[in-house]
Design a protein around this motif. Sequence first.
Motif, short mmCIF file in Angstrom:
data_model
loop_
_atom_site.label_atom_id
_atom_site.label_comp_id
_atom_site.label_asym_id
_atom_site.label_seq_id
_atom_site.Cartn_x
_atom_site.Cartn_y
_atom_site.Cartn_z
N UNK A 1 0.81 -1.21 0.00
CA UNK A 1 0.00 0.00 0.00
C UNK A 1 0.85 1.26 0.00
N UNK A 2 1.92 1.24 0.78
CA UNK A 2 2.83 2.40 0.81
C UNK A 2 3.51 2.59 -0.54
N UNK A 3 3.82 1.46 -1.21
CA UNK A 3 4.48 1.53 -2.51
C UNK A 3 3.52 1.99 -3.61
N UNK A 4 2.24 1.72 -3.44
CA UNK A 4 1.24 2.11 -4.44
C UNK A 4 0.77 3.55 -4.28
N UNK A 5 1.01 4.13 -3.13
CA UNK A 5 0.47 5.45 -2.81
C UNK A 5 0.90 6.53 -3.80
N UNK A 6 2.18 6.65 -4.05
CA UNK A 6 2.68 7.70 -4.94
C UNK A 6 2.21 7.51 -6.39
N UNK A 7 2.34 6.30 -6.97
CA UNK A 7 1.81 6.14 -8.34
C UNK A 7 0.30 6.41 -8.43
N UNK A 8 -0.44 6.05 -7.40
CA UNK A 8 -1.88 6.31 -7.41
C UNK A 8 -2.16 7.81 -7.41
N UNK A 9 -1.39 8.56 -6.63
CA UNK A 9 -1.54 10.02 -6.62
C UNK A 9 -1.23 10.63 -7.97
N UNK A 10 -0.30 10.00 -8.70
CA UNK A 10 0.11 10.52 -10.01
C UNK A 10 -0.82 10.08 -11.13
N UNK A 11 -1.85 9.30 -10.80
CA UNK A 11 -2.84 8.93 -11.80
C UNK A 11 -2.60 7.61 -12.50
N UNK A 12 -1.71 6.76 -11.98
CA UNK A 12 -1.48 5.45 -12.57
C UNK A 12 -2.70 4.59 -12.23
N UNK A 13 -3.43 4.20 -13.25
CA UNK A 13 -4.74 3.57 -13.06
C UNK A 13 -4.65 2.26 -12.28
N UNK A 14 -3.70 1.42 -12.61
CA UNK A 14 -3.61 0.13 -11.92
C UNK A 14 -3.27 0.35 -10.44
N UNK A 15 -2.47 1.34 -10.13
CA UNK A 15 -2.16 1.65 -8.73
C UNK A 15 -3.40 2.17 -8.01
N UNK A 16 -4.18 3.02 -8.67
CA UNK A 16 -5.42 3.52 -8.08
C UNK A 16 -6.37 2.37 -7.80
N UNK A 17 -6.48 1.46 -8.75
CA UNK A 17 -7.39 0.34 -8.61
C UNK A 17 -7.00 -0.56 -7.45
N UNK A 18 -5.75 -0.98 -7.41
CA UNK A 18 -5.32 -1.92 -6.38
C UNK A 18 -5.30 -1.28 -4.99
N UNK A 19 -4.84 -0.04 -4.90
CA UNK A 19 -4.83 0.64 -3.61
C UNK A 19 -6.25 0.90 -3.14
#
Length: 139
Positions: A48-66
């Motif tokens: 979750x900590x590793x997905x946080x930054x890509x999700x903030x930047x709009x990476x769709x797969x990171x947003x989905x999984x987080x």
Amino acid sequence: MKLRGKHFASPDASPALPSPKRFSLKVALWLLDSPRLGDKPSVKHLAGRMLKQPARQGVVVAQSRLGQMLCRDCGNARDRRIGHELLRQAARAGDRRAQLEFGRLCQAQEPEQARYWLELAAGQGSQEARRLLRQWFPA
């Protein structure tokens, strides 16, 4: 001493190396998909900590999984609300997993929204979305 090609000090000197963000995203997804590791709370926390930054930047797969992790595994309302928003963003971007999960989340309060997202996921080949549509919205 003169070196051929690009200088080592330049920021784009090694294009063959993956960016740290992409690397952390791949590691996080690998951890979550690992049969032995993916269910452990400490591994989920790290991923979750590793997905946080890509999700903030709009990476769709990171947003989905987080978003899925926050909605399923977190006990407080704030994290669930953030997860709900991340899933909505990923679903709008066309992520099939996010559309399915967002449809599940909407089912209780907004059944027409749930139907909409499940139909989108089913249109992308989700068998689970088709099953839920038949179960929740019989013809």
